[in-house]
Design a protein around this motif. Structure first.
Motif, PDB file in Angstrom:
ATOM      1  N   MET A 109       0.697  -1.157  -0.546  1.00  0.00           N
ATOM      2  CA  MET A 109      -0.110  -0.050   0.477  1.00  0.00           C
ATOM      3  C   MET A 109       0.886   0.955   0.105  1.00  0.00           C
ATOM      4  N   LEU A 110       2.193   1.150   1.046  1.00  0.00           N
ATOM      5  CA  LEU A 110       2.968   2.619   0.646  1.00  0.00           C
ATOM      6  C   LEU A 110       3.345   1.819  -0.942  1.00  0.00           C
ATOM      7  N   VAL A 111       3.882   1.345  -1.219  1.00  0.00           N
ATOM      8  CA  VAL A 111       4.346   1.500  -2.630  1.00  0.00           C
ATOM      9  C   VAL A 111       3.330   2.151  -3.459  1.00  0.00           C
ATOM     10  N   LEU A 112       1.710   1.608  -3.519  1.00  0.00           N
ATOM     11  CA  LEU A 112       1.174   2.055  -4.192  1.00  0.00           C
ATOM     12  C   LEU A 112       0.528   3.682  -3.903  1.00  0.00           C
ATOM     13  N   ALA A 113       1.047   4.537  -2.661  1.00  0.00           N
ATOM     14  CA  ALA A 113       0.653   5.694  -2.252  1.00  0.00           C
ATOM     15  C   ALA A 113       1.812   6.420  -3.015  1.00  0.00           C
ATOM     16  N   ILE A 114       2.826   6.051  -2.810  1.00  0.00           N
ATOM     17  CA  ILE A 114       4.643   6.971  -3.334  1.00  0.00           C
ATOM     18  C   ILE A 114       3.825   6.753  -5.273  1.00  0.00           C
ATOM     19  N   GLY A 115       3.029   5.777  -5.915  1.00  0.00           N
ATOM     20  CA  GLY A 115       3.458   5.764  -7.159  1.00  0.00           C
ATOM     21  C   GLY A 115       2.220   7.071  -7.299  1.00  0.00           C
ATOM     22  N   LEU A 116       0.992   6.986  -6.937  1.00  0.00           N
ATOM     23  CA  LEU A 116       0.125   8.215  -6.553  1.00  0.00           C
ATOM     24  C   LEU A 116       1.287   9.362  -6.949  1.00  0.00           C
ATOM     25  N   ALA A 117       1.637   9.276  -5.594  1.00  0.00           N
ATOM     26  CA  ALA A 117       2.062  11.279  -5.394  1.00  0.00           C
ATOM     27  C   ALA A 117       3.483  11.454  -6.966  1.00  0.00           C
ATOM     28  N   ILE A 118       4.526   9.869  -7.554  1.00  0.00           N
ATOM     29  CA  ILE A 118       4.922  10.421  -8.204  1.00  0.00           C
ATOM     30  C   ILE A 118       4.215  10.813 -10.113  1.00  0.00           C
ATOM     31  N   GLY A 119       3.100   9.926 -10.517  1.00  0.00           N
ATOM     32  CA  GLY A 119       2.046  10.509 -10.936  1.00  0.00           C
ATOM     33  C   GLY A 119       1.790  11.599 -10.502  1.00  0.00           C
ATOM     34  N   ARG A 120       1.118  12.028  -9.485  1.00  0.00           N
ATOM     35  CA  ARG A 120       0.728  12.914  -9.861  1.00  0.00           C
ATOM     36  C   ARG A 120       1.597  14.075  -9.862  1.00  0.00           C
ATOM     37  N   THR A 121       2.664  14.182  -9.058  1.00  0.00           N
ATOM     38  CA  THR A 121       4.305  15.550  -9.560  1.00  0.00           C
ATOM     39  C   THR A 121       4.118  15.312 -11.449  1.00  0.00           C
ATOM     40  N   ILE A 122       3.980  14.243 -12.671  1.00  0.00           N
ATOM     41  CA  ILE A 122       4.611  14.200 -13.369  1.00  0.00           C
ATOM     42  C   ILE A 122       3.268  14.594 -14.420  1.00  0.00           C
ATOM     43  N   VAL A 148       1.266  20.402 -17.173  1.00  0.00           N
ATOM     44  CA  VAL A 148       0.759  20.942 -17.960  1.00  0.00           C
ATOM     45  C   VAL A 148       1.602  22.359 -17.527  1.00  0.00           C
ATOM     46  N   PRO A 149       0.933  23.596 -18.176  1.00  0.00           N
ATOM     47  CA  PRO A 149       1.620  25.428 -17.772  1.00  0.00           C
ATOM     48  C   PRO A 149       1.096  25.155 -16.402  1.00  0.00           C
ATOM     49  N   SER A 150       2.303  26.107 -16.105  1.00  0.00           N
ATOM     50  CA  SER A 150       2.225  27.334 -14.463  1.00  0.00           C
ATOM     51  C   SER A 150       0.939  27.873 -14.411  1.00  0.00           C
ATOM     52  N   ARG A 151       0.233  28.057 -14.881  1.00  0.00           N
ATOM     53  CA  ARG A 151      -1.023  28.670 -14.710  1.00  0.00           C
ATOM     54  C   ARG A 151      -2.129  27.572 -14.528  1.00  0.00           C
ATOM     55  N   SER A 152      -2.402  26.396 -14.535  1.00  0.00           N
ATOM     56  CA  SER A 152      -3.056  25.414 -14.673  1.00  0.00           C
ATOM     57  C   SER A 152      -2.529  24.389 -13.759  1.00  0.00           C
ATOM     58  N   ALA A 153      -1.915  24.941 -13.132  1.00  0.00           N
ATOM     59  CA  ALA A 153      -0.992  23.656 -12.250  1.00  0.00           C
ATOM     60  C   ALA A 153      -2.030  23.621 -10.820  1.00  0.00           C
ATOM     61  N   ALA A 154      -2.963  24.547 -10.507  1.00  0.00           N
ATOM     62  CA  ALA A 154      -2.873  24.944  -9.097  1.00  0.00           C
ATOM     63  C   ALA A 154      -4.413  23.816  -9.743  1.00  0.00           C
ATOM     64  N   PRO A 155      -5.789  23.640 -10.494  1.00  0.00           N
ATOM     65  CA  PRO A 155      -6.645  23.157 -10.865  1.00  0.00           C
ATOM     66  C   PRO A 155      -6.590  22.024 -11.176  1.00  0.00           C
ATOM     67  N   VAL A 156      -5.283  21.750 -11.976  1.00  0.00           N
ATOM     68  CA  VAL A 156      -4.872  20.330 -12.416  1.00  0.00           C
ATOM     69  C   VAL A 156      -4.298  19.550 -10.858  1.00  0.00           C
ATOM     70  N   SER A 157      -3.715  19.725  -9.802  1.00  0.00           N
ATOM     71  CA  SER A 157      -3.286  19.521  -8.774  1.00  0.00           C
ATOM     72  C   SER A 157      -4.624  18.906  -7.764  1.00  0.00           C
ATOM     73  N   ALA A 158      -5.438  20.289  -7.761  1.00  0.00           N
ATOM     74  CA  ALA A 158      -6.900  20.213  -7.274  1.00  0.00           C
ATOM     75  C   ALA A 158      -7.920  18.977  -7.645  1.00  0.00           C
ATOM     76  N   ALA A 159      -7.346  18.867  -8.723  1.00  0.00           N
ATOM     77  CA  ALA A 159      -8.542  17.835  -9.820  1.00  0.00           C
ATOM     78  C   ALA A 159      -8.386  16.723  -9.263  1.00  0.00           C
ATOM     79  N   PHE A 160      -6.644  16.443  -9.468  1.00  0.00           N
ATOM     80  CA  PHE A 160      -6.042  14.557  -9.285  1.00  0.00           C
ATOM     81  C   PHE A 160      -6.563  13.835  -8.370  1.00  0.00           C
ATOM     82  N   ASP A 161      -6.178  15.722  -6.941  1.00  0.00           N
ATOM     83  CA  ASP A 161      -6.851  14.759  -5.790  1.00  0.00           C
ATOM     84  C   ASP A 161      -8.015  14.884  -5.161  1.00  0.00           C
ATOM     85  N   ILE A 162      -8.482  15.400  -5.693  1.00  0.00           N
ATOM     86  CA  ILE A 162     -10.201  15.738  -5.607  1.00  0.00           C
ATOM     87  C   ILE A 162     -10.749  13.702  -6.399  1.00  0.00           C
ATOM     88  N   VAL A 163      -9.940  13.510  -7.444  1.00  0.00           N
ATOM     89  CA  VAL A 163     -10.219  12.666  -8.568  1.00  0.00           C
ATOM     90  C   VAL A 163      -9.939  11.166  -7.823  1.00  0.00           C
TER      91      VAL A 163
END
Length: 433
Positions: free
Chosen positions: A282-295, A300-315
């Motif tokens: 489960m820890l490995v899966l959490a690390i994989g999700l964190a890496i995927g979020r960063t990627i 995306v452009p810097s101006r879209s980083a905030a909504p994209v990161s928020a959407a990623f966390d919500i979904v």
């Protein structure tokens, strides 16, 4: 006679050396036999546990994906907070405002108006000043529109509309994927749309307008081709595959872990290893999700980083909640198996707890002879019942969190401590003088 007997019993130095050599040989043979007897069990047990730990995060992910694809309520619960997130609202507001002013050039309209005034004979001194105001006017109008759009996007009306739209869209998509959509069908190599529902609506509208002759039209089902069938067939295949994976993969992982523990020679040690491996997966899966979020955010452009990161966390929040829960389960099971084991540390901890509860009982002045004997007689059943109730509470909780798992474990420890506290087989009524 005694001297001769003592002389016969006492071995010589050579005999002692030979005896020691025989002992070493016997020990070596026993060790060899022991290795031969149990050599396959640790290997097979380890393989099964490792496979189970590898499949565990895949099973969790498959269940999450299937829930998002097939469960409209879960999909709506996942996507509903998107439009309510401030970062997403800001991005939507900016995009809507940008679209409005791409099609409506306020400055050009103001300039045309000033030109029209000049053509009507307005003095140049006036029109020149008005021309200088067209830029601030356009900026002010844009700020006004942006504020009104922001208020609208943040309103409950938009949020409720969003919920209805995604629910209807998901319901229709599921109906198409599982083949229950009567209006969508496959004929040959084409996906066709049945026009009968549209004809019925048109007939009702025309009849309400006075053209009742349309009621004579019989029920017909004309169709039009809307797409190639290959894409829909593949989508339905993926849908069926996700359903099967979500159904069977969790059970396969559980069976592998259970079988690995069962065939192990040291079952308690295997259970601890399986629980820790499960938590680590489960820890490995959490690390994989964190890496995927960063990627994803970095792509995306810097101006879209905030909504994209928020959407990623919500979904992905339900998937993260699930892995946190299973991580906590693995850690709790590993700790429980360790504390119940024969290691010196576990024994010392248990002895310390028992001594502490015994001291507490003696200091409390508790003299419940009948209760103490009853608890002592049924202590095994009481402990097993407490564990069973804790497991049932976890199983029947709706989406239990990692914190809920820890609270259940803590309450179980308190209940077991109370059982130990009341376990007093030696209680006797206090002597009266």
């Amino acid at each position: 006679m005694s001297d001769s007997t003592d002389h016969l019993i006492e071995p010589t130095a050579d005999e002692r050396a030979e005896l020691e050599q025989l002992r070493l040989e016997v020990a070596r043979l026993r060790a060899t036999r022991e290795r031969r007897r149990v050599g396959w069990r640790p290997i097979v047990s380890t393989i099964l546990i490792v496979l189970g730990c590898i499949l565990a995060p895949l099973a969790l992910a498959s269940v999450w994906v299937h829930n998002q694809i097939s469960d409209t309520d879960r999909f709506t619960a996942t996507m509903s907070p998107l439009i309510r997130d401030p970062a997403v609202q800001a991005a939507v507001t900016d995009r809507v405002t940008e679209t409005i002013f791409t099609n409506v050039n306020v400055k050009a309209i103001a300039t045309d108006a000033v030109g029209a005034l000049a053509a009507q004979g307005v003095p140049p001194a006036v029109t020149d000043r008005l021309e200088a105001l067209t830029g601030p006017l356009a900026s002010g109008v844009q700020s006004f529109v942006h504020g009104r759009v922001a208020n609208l996007v943040a309103s409950d009306q938009i949020a409720q509309t969003w919920d209805r739209v995604i629910r209807v869209a998901h319901t229709q998509a599921v109906a198409v994927l599982d083949g229950s959509a009567s209006a969508i069908a496959i004929q040959g190599d084409k996906v066709v749309l049945d026009l009968a529902p549209f004809i019925d609506v048109a007939k009702q509208q025309l009849a309400s307008d006075g053209l009742t002759i349309v009621n004579r039209i019989p029920e017909v089902h004309p169709t039009i081709a809307v797409a190639d069938a290959a894409g829909l067939v593949q989508a339905r295949s993926w849908y069926t595959a996700s359903d099967r994976l979500a159904t069977w993969l969790p059970w396969i992982a559980i069976v592998l872990l259970a079988a690995g523990v069962y065939i192990a020679q040291h079952k308690r040690r295997a259970l601890i290893g399986a629980a820790l491996g499960f938590a680590f997966s489960m820890l490995v899966l959490a690390i994989g999700l964190a890496i995927g979020r960063t990627i994803v955010v970095d792509a995306v452009p810097s101006r879209s980083a905030a909504p994209v990161s928020a959407a990623f966390d919500i979904v992905l929040r339900f998937l993260r909640d699930g892995l946190r829960t299973l991580f906590a389960v693995g850690i709790v099971v590993a700790i429980g198996a360790f504390l119940a084991g024969p290691s010196s540390t576990a024994v010392h901890i248990r002895q310390g707890v028992v001594k502490g509860l015994t001291w507490l009982r003696s200091r409390s002045g508790l003299r419940a002879t009948g209760l103490g004997k009853w608890v002592h007689s049924y202590r095994v059943a009481l402990r097993a019942g407490a564990v069973a109730i804790a497991v049932l509470v976890f199983l029947f909780l709706d989406r239990p969190s990692g914190l809920a798992v820890l609270l259940i474990a803590l309450v179980l420890l308190v209940v077991l401590a109370v059982i130990q506290f009341l376990d007093a087989p030696g209680d006797r009524p206090a002597a009266t003088g």
